[in-house]
Scaffold this motif. Structure first.
Motif, PDB file in Angstrom:
ATOM      1  N   PRO A  69       0.682  -1.351  -0.025  1.00 51.79           N
ATOM      2  CA  PRO A  69       0.106   0.162   0.064  1.00 51.79           C
ATOM      3  C   PRO A  69       0.834   1.382   0.118  1.00 51.79           C
ATOM      4  N   THR A  70       0.080   2.305  -0.632  1.00 52.84           N
ATOM      5  CA  THR A  70       1.058   3.871  -0.750  1.00 52.84           C
ATOM      6  C   THR A  70       0.191   4.815   0.178  1.00 52.84           C
ATOM      7  N   ARG A  71      -0.765   4.471   0.702  1.00 50.50           N
ATOM      8  CA  ARG A  71      -1.299   5.061   1.599  1.00 50.50           C
ATOM      9  C   ARG A  71      -2.523   4.416   2.354  1.00 50.50           C
ATOM     10  N   ASN A  72      -2.829   4.927   3.514  1.00 50.90           N
ATOM     11  CA  ASN A  72      -3.923   4.308   4.286  1.00 50.90           C
ATOM     12  C   ASN A  72      -5.280   5.282   4.377  1.00 50.90           C
ATOM     13  N   VAL A  73      -6.363   4.405   4.068  1.00 54.64           N
ATOM     14  CA  VAL A  73      -7.732   5.096   4.174  1.00 54.64           C
ATOM     15  C   VAL A  73      -8.601   4.509   5.213  1.00 54.64           C
ATOM     16  N   TYR A  74      -9.099   5.116   6.285  1.00 56.93           N
ATOM     17  CA  TYR A  74      -9.776   4.947   7.198  1.00 56.93           C
ATOM     18  C   TYR A  74     -11.144   5.232   7.217  1.00 56.93           C
ATOM     19  N   GLN A  75     -12.117   4.355   7.392  1.00 57.19           N
ATOM     20  CA  GLN A  75     -13.717   4.506   7.247  1.00 57.19           C
ATOM     21  C   GLN A  75     -14.286   3.914   8.598  1.00 57.19           C
ATOM     22  N   ASP A  76     -15.015   4.697   9.028  1.00 57.24           N
ATOM     23  CA  ASP A  76     -15.806   4.313  10.220  1.00 57.24           C
ATOM     24  C   ASP A  76     -17.180   3.689   9.793  1.00 57.24           C
ATOM     25  N   ILE A  77     -17.428   2.648   9.920  1.00 52.75           N
ATOM     26  CA  ILE A  77     -18.718   1.637   9.210  1.00 52.75           C
ATOM     27  C   ILE A  77     -19.393   1.062  10.600  1.00 52.75           C
ATOM     28  N   GLY A  78     -20.707   1.474  10.876  1.00 52.40           N
ATOM     29  CA  GLY A  78     -21.299   0.864  11.746  1.00 52.40           C
ATOM     30  C   GLY A  78     -23.016   1.144  11.354  1.00 52.40           C
ATOM     31  N   ASN A  79     -23.511   0.751  12.476  1.00 50.62           N
ATOM     32  CA  ASN A  79     -24.980   0.944  12.486  1.00 50.62           C
ATOM     33  C   ASN A  79     -25.542   1.505  13.904  1.00 50.62           C
ATOM     34  N   LYS A  80     -26.314   2.635  13.748  1.00 53.92           N
ATOM     35  CA  LYS A  80     -26.802   3.184  15.107  1.00 53.92           C
ATOM     36  C   LYS A  80     -28.332   3.842  15.023  1.00 53.92           C
ATOM     37  N   LEU A  81     -28.808   3.945  16.294  1.00 57.20           N
ATOM     38  CA  LEU A  81     -30.284   4.651  16.336  1.00 57.20           C
ATOM     39  C   LEU A  81     -30.066   6.164  16.150  1.00 57.20           C
ATOM     40  N   TYR A  82     -30.730   6.504  15.084  1.00 57.33           N
ATOM     41  CA  TYR A  82     -30.689   8.076  14.954  1.00 57.33           C
ATOM     42  C   TYR A  82     -31.899   8.880  15.629  1.00 57.33           C
ATOM     43  N   ASN A  83     -31.815  10.065  15.629  1.00 55.45           N
ATOM     44  CA  ASN A  83     -32.982  10.582  16.263  1.00 55.45           C
ATOM     45  C   ASN A  83     -34.123  10.644  15.529  1.00 55.45           C
ATOM     46  N   THR A  84     -34.298   9.948  14.342  1.00 52.04           N
ATOM     47  CA  THR A  84     -35.660   9.983  13.657  1.00 52.04           C
ATOM     48  C   THR A  84     -36.414   8.574  14.242  1.00 52.04           C
ATOM     49  N   GLY A  85     -35.399   7.782  15.068  1.00 57.12           N
ATOM     50  CA  GLY A  85     -35.957   6.512  15.443  1.00 57.12           C
ATOM     51  C   GLY A  85     -35.766   5.408  14.547  1.00 57.12           C
ATOM     52  N   GLN A  86     -34.679   5.730  13.649  1.00 54.06           N
ATOM     53  CA  GLN A  86     -34.330   4.430  12.548  1.00 54.06           C
ATOM     54  C   GLN A  86     -32.901   4.117  12.972  1.00 54.06           C
ATOM     55  N   HIS A  87     -32.821   2.771  13.066  1.00 56.48           N
ATOM     56  CA  HIS A  87     -31.623   1.962  12.881  1.00 56.48           C
ATOM     57  C   HIS A  87     -31.031   2.292  11.555  1.00 56.48           C
ATOM     58  N   LEU A  88     -29.780   2.761  11.127  1.00 60.29           N
ATOM     59  CA  LEU A  88     -29.479   2.954   9.959  1.00 60.29           C
ATOM     60  C   LEU A  88     -27.749   2.537   9.891  1.00 60.29           C
TER      61      LEU A  88
END
Length: 259
Positions: free
Chosen positions: A228-247
């Motif tokens: 690799p010539t560079r690093n790319v970091y991604q935060d991937i997950g699922n959480k409850l939003y203030n709309t009441g939805q799990h996304l």
């Protein structure tokens, strides 16, 4: 005409309107050219795995995004198909003493993984996602959606017993619920229709049971790993939003259908 350069186990499916979720999917096998088989075997079997929902995708999407629905939503529990039928009634695999079989395992599912094992037999993984590998001996394989593997299995020298193969459908993000998830499916390995089935329940209790760890696999062609010539970091997950939805989110950004 399109010239195929690859070989191995693949599958095709619809994406534009999520047709895959409603069944537009099929295995796509590209055979080796004559005299170019890196491994020798007598017969080639294909097992496709699918999760099947009674609701169409559009209804499931509405339930998933509706903040008034519980999580997992009502559609969260699928049934499992093996080769297009209920996983417990799929056609048996016929083995003959002394022969070697290639079994292709293709997960064409939408959400669920399948844990595959063949108690009473050794499995050598020789292909992962269309690439041949150095043989990897394992007891079980956890096959995520879209993954494909090939295993070589050497039949026993006698037809005194028949055996079962097992495929457990599960999804780590869906809480376990008895009778709904995980679901266990069992198929038959038939040596002789008049022979009894071997009791292999103790197979899963042995302390050295080994699941495939694909990070340990090696490509058969021996190509070195890319640097690799560079690093790319991604935060991937699922959480409850203030709309009441799990996304699901990537870097706290959720998917929005383009206008």
């Amino acid at each position: 005409m399109y010239k195929l350069e690859n070989r191995g186990s693949y599958w095709i499916h619809g994406h534009q309107a999520h047709e895959i979720s409603d069944g537009l999917r099929a295995a796509f096998i590209i055979n080796d050219k004559p005299n170019e088989h890196p491994y020798q075997y007598d017969e080639d079997y294909l097992l496709t795995f699918e999760d099947w929902f009674k609701e169409e995708f559009a209804d499931r999407m509405y339930q998933t995004l509706n903040p008034k629905e519980s999580f997992p939503p009502p559609h969260g529990y699928a049934s499992g198909l093996i080769n297009g039928v209920n996983g417990n009634v799929t056609q048996e695999l016929k083995f003959h003493p002394g022969k070697t079989y290639r079994i292709r395992l293709v997960n064409m599912g939408d959400l669920n993984s399948f844990q595959f094992s063949l108690p009473g037999h050794d499995m050598q993984v020789i292909e992962a996602d269309g690439e041949y590998s150095v043989p990897y001996i394992t007891d079980g394989i956890d096959i995520a959606p879209a993954q494909r593997y090939s295993v070589l299995v050497k039949a026993h020298d006698t037809d005194a017993y028949n055996y079962h193969f097992n495929a457990t459908m599960h999804a780590n993000f869906i809480p376990a619920s008895p009778g709904l998830t995980p679901r266990v499916y069992t198929g038959n390995i038939e040596y002789n229709k008049n022979s009894p089935y071997q009791d292999t329940r103790a197979f899963y209790e042995k302390p050295d049971f080994k699941w495939l760890n694909d990070i340990e696999m090696e490509a058969l062609d021996g190509q070195p790993a890319m640097i690799p010539t560079r690093n790319v970091y991604q935060d991937i997950g699922n959480k409850l939003y203030n709309t009441g939805q799990h996304l699901d989110h990537i870097n706290n950004i959720t998917f929005a259908m383009p206008n």
